[in-house]
Design a protein around this motif. Structure first.
Motif, mmCIF file in Angstrom:
data_model
loop_
_atom_site.group_PDB
_atom_site.id
_atom_site.type_symbol
_atom_site.label_atom_id
_atom_site.label_comp_id
_atom_site.label_asym_id
_atom_site.label_seq_id
_atom_site.Cartn_x
_atom_site.Cartn_y
_atom_site.Cartn_z
ATOM 1 N N GLY A 47 0.806 -1.209 0.000
ATOM 2 C CA GLY A 47 0.000 0.000 0.000
ATOM 3 C C GLY A 47 0.842 1.263 0.000
ATOM 4 N N LEU A 48 1.951 1.239 0.716
ATOM 5 C CA LEU A 48 2.826 2.405 0.791
ATOM 6 C C LEU A 48 3.414 2.737 -0.583
ATOM 7 C CD1 LEU A 48 4.138 4.433 2.796
ATOM 8 C CD2 LEU A 48 6.084 2.868 2.899
ATOM 9 N N ILE A 49 3.842 1.714 -1.321
ATOM 10 C CA ILE A 49 4.447 1.925 -2.633
ATOM 11 C C ILE A 49 3.409 2.438 -3.625
ATOM 12 C CG2 ILE A 49 5.489 0.741 -4.611
ATOM 13 C CD1 ILE A 49 6.950 -1.045 -2.551
ATOM 14 N N TRP A 89 -4.690 -5.140 0.756
ATOM 15 C CA TRP A 89 -3.287 -5.175 1.187
ATOM 16 C C TRP A 89 -2.649 -6.530 0.897
ATOM 17 C CZ3 TRP A 89 -7.544 -4.457 4.287
ATOM 18 C CH2 TRP A 89 -7.936 -5.554 5.056
ATOM 19 N N GLU A 90 -3.486 -7.533 0.622
ATOM 20 C CA GLU A 90 -2.972 -8.846 0.248
ATOM 21 C C GLU A 90 -2.654 -8.907 -1.241
ATOM 22 O OE1 GLU A 90 -2.244 -11.246 2.185
ATOM 23 O OE2 GLU A 90 -3.125 -10.536 4.070
ATOM 24 N N GLY A 111 4.187 1.386 -8.861
ATOM 25 C CA GLY A 111 3.276 0.460 -8.201
ATOM 26 C C GLY A 111 3.642 -1.003 -8.375
ATOM 27 N N ARG A 112 4.267 -1.357 -9.483
ATOM 28 C CA ARG A 112 4.669 -2.748 -9.704
ATOM 29 C C ARG A 112 5.647 -3.232 -8.629
ATOM 30 N NH1 ARG A 112 1.017 -5.685 -11.693
ATOM 31 N NH2 ARG A 112 0.318 -5.130 -13.798
ATOM 32 N N TRP A 113 6.342 -2.325 -7.979
ATOM 33 C CA TRP A 113 7.254 -2.736 -6.917
ATOM 34 C C TRP A 113 6.492 -3.147 -5.660
ATOM 35 C CZ3 TRP A 113 12.378 -3.642 -7.491
ATOM 36 C CH2 TRP A 113 12.926 -3.276 -8.724
ATOM 37 N N GLY A 114 5.212 -2.761 -5.590
ATOM 38 C CA GLY A 114 4.362 -3.290 -4.539
ATOM 39 C C GLY A 114 4.115 -4.777 -4.772
ATOM 40 N N ASN A 115 3.929 -5.156 -6.047
ATOM 41 C CA ASN A 115 3.805 -6.579 -6.388
ATOM 42 C C ASN A 115 5.076 -7.335 -6.029
ATOM 43 O OD1 ASN A 115 2.185 -5.398 -9.316
ATOM 44 N ND2 ASN A 115 1.155 -6.379 -7.606
ATOM 45 N N PHE A 116 6.204 -6.678 -6.211
ATOM 46 C CA PHE A 116 7.495 -7.276 -5.860
ATOM 47 C C PHE A 116 7.542 -7.620 -4.372
ATOM 48 C CE2 PHE A 116 11.647 -6.045 -3.965
ATOM 49 C CZ PHE A 116 12.415 -7.112 -4.402
#
Length: 278
Positions: free
Chosen positions: A24-26, A91-92, A137-142
């Motif tokens: 969520g932060l990213i 968040w999941e 945002g893709r780094w949130g997936n990371f």
């Protein structure tokens, strides 16, 4: 390819009962950086102060809601056996960019009519911010170890992936198997699209063409990268994102050709009227 590496902690901060996740932060960071760029460009073009801020204040929550609805619809069987609040557990992970785009476009259509401004002008300004937000945002997936591709062979790893930073490939080591970091491929492609849009913007194209070019360019990369992913949403035997990407590319081309041939748009990106050749 087998591997062994600990995963990064998905939690950024625990404050009593409140847990803040990196995911969520990213995504929030991407949204705020995009907002900053959009407002700076809006000021440069001399638009009403806070025009883009007000739009994005409405668009962000609506886009997140649409992104979640879109994802849940195509993954409905995953949620039918669980508790009702699982549907809201973003968040999941589990928000779809195409759903977010639908929400953002619908919000902008309504906002443009209420404010009596050009929909195409607003979306042209927002396009670089959107693709930059997606890249971040893709780094949130990371951090969530999601949106990855299939398993990497040892030969593939030795030919390319061994040169990537260790922290990236270690995070792609999931349950003892090394996977393709497709989140990274898409993030990189999004930066390429951002550069293309900034160059196009300097050429002062017809109003609307920056936004349509964003949709088309993103869709080209998404089509190929989606074919590598293991967590795609499906419609029958087809990957939904690939079908949507093809549709966006074809519709985008048709929109550009139609608007140019009919002279429907008589202004350039910077707001100046088109000078007709005699």
């Amino acid at each position: 390819m087998s591997c062994s590496a600990p995963a990064l902690d998905r939690v950024f901060l625990d404050i009593g009962p409140l847990t803040i996740y990196w995911y969520g932060l990213i995504i929030a960071a991407g949204a705020f950086i995009g907002l900053y760029l959009a407002t700076k460009e809006s000021d440069r073009l001399g638009l009403q102060k806070d025009l883009m801020v007000d739009l994005i204040v409405f668009a962000i929550p609506i886009s997140i809601i649409f992104a979640r609805i879109y994802y849940v619809i195509f993954e409905w069987e995953r949620y039918t056996g669980g508790t009702w609040w699982d549907v809201f557990a973003i968040w999941e992970g589990g928000i779809a960019i195409h759903g977010a785009l639908i929400g953002a476009v619908l919000t902008t259509i309504v906002y443009a009519r209420v404010k009596k401004v050009s929909f195409w002008q607003l979306t042209d300004i927002a396009a670089p911010s959107l693709i930059l937000g997606q890249a971040i945002g893709r780094w949130g997936n990371f951090m969530n170890q999601e949106a990855h591709g299939g398993a990497i062979s040892e030969a593939t790893y030795n030919s390319f992936h061994q040169y990537l930073p260790d922290f990236i490939m270690n995070q792609m080591c999931i349950d003892g198997v090394m996977y393709h970091p497709t989140f990274l491929y898409e993030s990189f492609w999004n930066i390429v699209v951002l550069i293309i849009l900034l160059i196009l913007r300097r050429k002062n194209p017809l109003r609307g063409e920056v936004f349509v070019s964003y949709l088309m360019a993103y869709s080209v990369g998404r089509f190929f990268i989606e074919g590598m992913r293991t967590d795609s949403l499906y419609f029958g035997p087809f990957r939904v994102a690939q079908l949507i990407s093809i549709a966006i590319i074809l519709i985008g081309l048709a929109v550009i050709v139609y608007r140019r041939k009919t002279g429907q748009e008589n202004k350039h990106y910077n707001g100046k009227k088109v000078t007709k050749k005699k």
